[in-house]
Design a protein around this motif. Structure first.
Motif, PDB file in Angstrom:
ATOM      1  N   ALA A 112      13.431  10.185  17.167  1.00 55.21           N
ATOM      2  CA  ALA A 112      14.551  11.134  17.104  1.00 55.21           C
ATOM      3  C   ALA A 112      15.790  10.584  17.801  1.00 55.21           C
ATOM      4  O   ALA A 112      16.921  10.873  17.392  1.00 55.21           O
ATOM      5  N   ALA A 113      15.591   9.787  18.855  1.00 56.53           N
ATOM      6  CA  ALA A 113      16.719   9.251  19.610  1.00 56.53           C
ATOM      7  C   ALA A 113      17.215   7.912  19.066  1.00 56.53           C
ATOM      8  O   ALA A 113      18.205   7.370  19.555  1.00 56.53           O
ATOM      9  N   PRO A 170      21.524  11.799  20.350  1.00 60.13           N
ATOM     10  CA  PRO A 170      20.806  11.471  19.112  1.00 60.13           C
ATOM     11  C   PRO A 170      21.728  11.575  17.900  1.00 60.13           C
ATOM     12  O   PRO A 170      22.515  12.526  17.782  1.00 60.13           O
ATOM     13  N   ASP A 227      21.606  14.809  15.946  1.00 62.20           N
ATOM     14  CA  ASP A 227      22.338  15.936  16.539  1.00 62.20           C
ATOM     15  C   ASP A 227      23.803  15.909  16.119  1.00 62.20           C
ATOM     16  O   ASP A 227      24.416  16.957  15.866  1.00 62.20           O
ATOM     17  N   ALA A 284       7.635  10.609  18.671  1.00 58.23           N
ATOM     18  CA  ALA A 284       8.595  11.524  18.037  1.00 58.23           C
ATOM     19  C   ALA A 284       9.935  11.496  18.767  1.00 58.23           C
ATOM     20  O   ALA A 284      10.999  11.479  18.136  1.00 58.23           O
ATOM     21  N   ARG A 285       9.889  11.476  20.107  1.00 60.11           N
ATOM     22  CA  ARG A 285      11.132  11.421  20.888  1.00 60.11           C
ATOM     23  C   ARG A 285      11.870  10.105  20.655  1.00 60.11           C
ATOM     24  O   ARG A 285      13.099  10.080  20.536  1.00 60.11           O
ATOM     25  N   THR A 286      11.112   9.022  20.583  1.00 59.06           N
ATOM     26  CA  THR A 286      11.731   7.710  20.377  1.00 59.06           C
ATOM     27  C   THR A 286      12.420   7.631  19.025  1.00 59.06           C
ATOM     28  O   THR A 286      13.549   7.145  18.908  1.00 59.06           O
ATOM     29  N   ASP A 344       3.940  12.620  20.914  1.00 60.13           N
ATOM     30  CA  ASP A 344       5.152  13.190  21.513  1.00 60.13           C
ATOM     31  C   ASP A 344       6.165  12.105  21.856  1.00 60.13           C
ATOM     32  O   ASP A 344       7.357  12.233  21.566  1.00 60.13           O
ATOM     33  N   ARG A 345       5.674  11.041  22.472  1.00 58.64           N
ATOM     34  CA  ARG A 345       6.587   9.955  22.850  1.00 58.64           C
ATOM     35  C   ARG A 345       7.176   9.281  21.612  1.00 58.64           C
ATOM     36  O   ARG A 345       8.366   8.958  21.561  1.00 58.64           O
ATOM     37  N   GLU A 355       3.338   3.793  23.466  1.00 56.02           N
ATOM     38  CA  GLU A 355       3.266   4.344  22.115  1.00 56.02           C
ATOM     39  C   GLU A 355       1.839   4.657  21.682  1.00 56.02           C
ATOM     40  O   GLU A 355       1.618   5.511  20.827  1.00 56.02           O
TER      41      GLU A 355
END
Length: 203
Positions: free
Chosen positions: A141-142, A172, A175, A137-139, A134-135, A46
């Protein structure tokens, strides 16, 4: 009171306890930095710590958290020194404590090493930390946990069903909300914004 100081080194026990408390907290901070920067693939990843050496001796390209590890070791020393000071204070007899030299040596080393360690940690590690945007944000979002932020708008039962489906399918949760048109994109952005999630203003 010189006589009191000769027989009772309790004030040094108290000082040593304060140093130990600082060391424990400092070591905990370093543990967090090491964990949050672990990776790049199997760890948290992170945050990024400044690279302060060529790399790992056994893993090419890996950046070891050498400064937090060094400060951890200083903390271990101070914690051990506190045990030494405690036993030295306890070992006095009647009006004399013959173990003041090891008390002073332990306190002096602890003060010097903590001071140096804190300075190095601040200047050569903490100031250079960057977030892995980036990591992160992905974490986020999921994360199924985002459904909690949507619960007031969707209702508890709907939010619970979404969370379970997201967990079981690996999709996610956001989604699923978009797919079913449960909220508009503007509503999603507002409910899941950093300010809404943390209750803090965006800097």
């Amino acid at each position: 009171d010189v006589i009191e100081a000769t027989q009772d080194v309790g004030v040094f026990v108290q000082l040593s306890g304060v140093l130990k408390r600082i060391a424990v907290k400092l070591s905990k901070i370093c543990n967090d930095l090491r964990l949050l920067s672990s990776g790049p693939q199997a760890g948290f990843g992170e945050i990024n710590l400044p690279a302060r050496q060529a790399g790992s001796s056994i893993m090419p390209g890996k950046v070891n958290p050498v400064i937090p590890e060094a400060v951890n070791q200083i903390a271990f020393e101070v914690i051990g020194n506190d045990v030494t000071v405690t036993l030295a204070a306890e070992g006095g007899q009647l009006q004399l404590n013959a173990f003041e030299p090891i008390v002073f040596r332990s306190l002096s080393a602890g003060l010097a090493h903590l001071t140096a360690g804190i300075t190095v940690l601040a200047e050569h590690c903490v100031r250079g930390i960057t977030a892995n945007h980036d990591r992160l944000a992905r974490t986020v979002a999921a994360s199924v946990g985002l459904v909690t932020a949507l619960s007031p708008a969707l209702g508890y039962e709907t939010a619970c069903a979404l969370a379970l489906e997201a967990h079981h399918t690996g999709r996610p949760a956001l989604d699923l909300v978009r797919e079913r048109e449960l909220l508009t994109e503007a509503e999603l952005r507002e409910l899941t914004s950093p300010a809404s999630l943390t209750g803090l203003p965006v800097l």
